[in-house]
Design a protein around this motif. Structure first.
Motif, PDB file in Angstrom:
ATOM      1  N   GLN A   1      -6.488   3.633   8.002  1.00 36.87           N
ATOM      2  CA  GLN A   1      -6.850   3.159   6.668  1.00 36.87           C
ATOM      3  C   GLN A   1      -5.663   3.122   5.706  1.00 36.87           C
ATOM      4  O   GLN A   1      -5.491   2.127   5.017  1.00 36.87           O
ATOM      5  N   PRO A   2      -4.836   4.184   5.632  1.00 35.99           N
ATOM      6  CA  PRO A   2      -3.686   4.092   4.716  1.00 35.99           C
ATOM      7  C   PRO A   2      -2.735   2.947   5.079  1.00 35.99           C
ATOM      8  O   PRO A   2      -2.207   2.283   4.192  1.00 35.99           O
ATOM      9  N   GLU A   3      -2.559   2.715   6.374  1.00 36.40           N
ATOM     10  CA  GLU A   3      -1.704   1.598   6.812  1.00 36.40           C
ATOM     11  C   GLU A   3      -2.298   0.267   6.374  1.00 36.40           C
ATOM     12  O   GLU A   3      -1.579  -0.609   5.886  1.00 36.40           O
ATOM     13  N   ILE A   4      -3.584   0.113   6.564  1.00 37.69           N
ATOM     14  CA  ILE A   4      -4.260  -1.126   6.179  1.00 37.69           C
ATOM     15  C   ILE A   4      -4.195  -1.307   4.663  1.00 37.69           C
ATOM     16  O   ILE A   4      -3.901  -2.401   4.165  1.00 37.69           O
ATOM     17  N   ALA A   5      -4.428  -0.237   3.928  1.00 33.07           N
ATOM     18  CA  ALA A   5      -4.369  -0.313   2.466  1.00 33.07           C
ATOM     19  C   ALA A   5      -2.968  -0.719   2.010  1.00 33.07           C
ATOM     20  O   ALA A   5      -2.820  -1.559   1.115  1.00 33.07           O
ATOM     21  N   GLU A   6      -1.946  -0.152   2.619  1.00 33.10           N
ATOM     22  CA  GLU A   6      -0.574  -0.490   2.221  1.00 33.10           C
ATOM     23  C   GLU A   6      -0.252  -1.941   2.573  1.00 33.10           C
ATOM     24  O   GLU A   6       0.416  -2.627   1.803  1.00 33.10           O
TER      25      GLU A   6
ATOM     26  N   GLU B   1      -9.289  -3.408  -6.451  1.00 32.55           N
ATOM     27  CA  GLU B   1      -9.300  -2.103  -5.774  1.00 32.55           C
ATOM     28  C   GLU B   1      -7.901  -1.477  -5.791  1.00 32.55           C
ATOM     29  O   GLU B   1      -7.763  -0.265  -5.654  1.00 32.55           O
ATOM     30  N   TYR B   2      -6.878  -2.306  -5.957  1.00 32.59           N
ATOM     31  CA  TYR B   2      -5.490  -1.836  -5.910  1.00 32.59           C
ATOM     32  C   TYR B   2      -4.826  -1.780  -7.280  1.00 32.59           C
ATOM     33  O   TYR B   2      -3.983  -0.925  -7.537  1.00 32.59           O
TER      34      TYR B   2
ATOM     35  N   THR C   1      -2.386  -4.409   2.696  1.00 30.98           N
ATOM     36  CA  THR C   1      -3.115  -5.239   1.734  1.00 30.98           C
ATOM     37  C   THR C   1      -2.381  -5.257   0.397  1.00 30.98           C
ATOM     38  O   THR C   1      -2.169  -6.325  -0.191  1.00 30.98           O
ATOM     39  N   ARG C   2      -1.978  -4.072  -0.072  1.00 29.92           N
ATOM     40  CA  ARG C   2      -1.224  -3.995  -1.332  1.00 29.92           C
ATOM     41  C   ARG C   2       0.043  -4.849  -1.235  1.00 29.92           C
ATOM     42  O   ARG C   2       0.376  -5.600  -2.140  1.00 29.92           O
TER      43      ARG C   2
ATOM     44  N   TYR D   1      -7.109 -12.884  -0.129  1.00 34.78           N
ATOM     45  CA  TYR D   1      -8.177 -11.919  -0.443  1.00 34.78           C
ATOM     46  C   TYR D   1      -8.934 -12.415  -1.663  1.00 34.78           C
ATOM     47  O   TYR D   1      -8.515 -13.336  -2.346  1.00 34.78           O
TER      48      TYR D   1
ATOM     49  N   THR E   1     -11.038  -7.400  -4.237  1.00 34.88           N
ATOM     50  CA  THR E   1     -10.086  -6.615  -3.432  1.00 34.88           C
ATOM     51  C   THR E   1      -8.837  -6.317  -4.254  1.00 34.88           C
ATOM     52  O   THR E   1      -8.316  -5.201  -4.224  1.00 34.88           O
TER      53      THR E   1
END
Length: 185
Positions: free
Chosen positions: A4-9, A49-50, A11-12, A42, A46
């Motif tokens: 999840q942290p990898e995916i979040a980064e 969210e960031y 996406t950011r 996106y 989304t």
């Protein structure tokens, strides 16, 4: 392993990359969230969210760039006592993104933030005591001249080497314009 942290980064980073692509085309003030989200692939929810908005995204980006420059300057000061080496290391670390933020499409406040970050580092390399009268004016003059020279160098496509531009800056700062001109006349 939690991805999840990898995916979040990732996406950011896609939002940030989309932002940079747009800054190359138009002023930051004209960029809308929907343009960023469309480029990033996106939806608007989304994005939110960031980041709260584009200003928060810009602040995040600028803080990251300033942290990189600060760390580069600190490392360079530990490795060399030469003013030219410090200038060259720090100014070479000023990548295209920094010049974009300082340029016509960028954030006018960013140049002031960068200057505020680098001014103490630059001035501690100067052979000038900080307690001389009007030191703040001297500091402002030196820093504005250096940043102006760097911006011009970037706008001209960095048509001379980094070593030459840093040597020129050092000579101008330490010896003045008249001595520089006299040397070449």
């Amino acid at each position: 392993m939690n991805k999840q942290p990898e995916i979040a980064e990732k996406t950011r980073q896609k939002f940030i990359d989309a932002f940079w692509a747009l800054v190359r085309e138009k002023p930051i003030s004209k960029i809308a969230v929907n343009e960023i989200t469309r480029r990033a692939g996106y939806n608007r929810s989304t994005f939110y969210e960031y980041f709260l908005d584009i200003d928060e995204m810009l602040s995040y980006i600028e803080d990251e760039l300033l942290n990189e420059i600060r760390q580069t300057a600190q490392d360079a000061m530990q490795e060399s006592s030469s003013m030219r080496d410090l200038f060259q290391t720090v100014f070479l670390a000023m990548n295209e993104k920094i010049y974009l933020l300082m340029g016509a499409n960028g954030d006018p406040a960013f140049a002031a933030k960068l200057r505020e970050e680098l001014e103490p580092i630059i001035m501690c390399q100067m052979p000038v005591p900080a307690d001389i009268p009007n030191f703040d004016y001297l500091s402002s003059f030196v820093n504005d001249a250096m940043f102006g020279l760097l911006q011009h160098w970037n706008e001209k496509g960095k048509d001379i080497s980094a070593e030459k531009i840093c040597t020129m800056m050092q000579e101008l700062v330490l010896n003045g314009v008249i001595n520089y001109v006299t040397k070449y006349s």
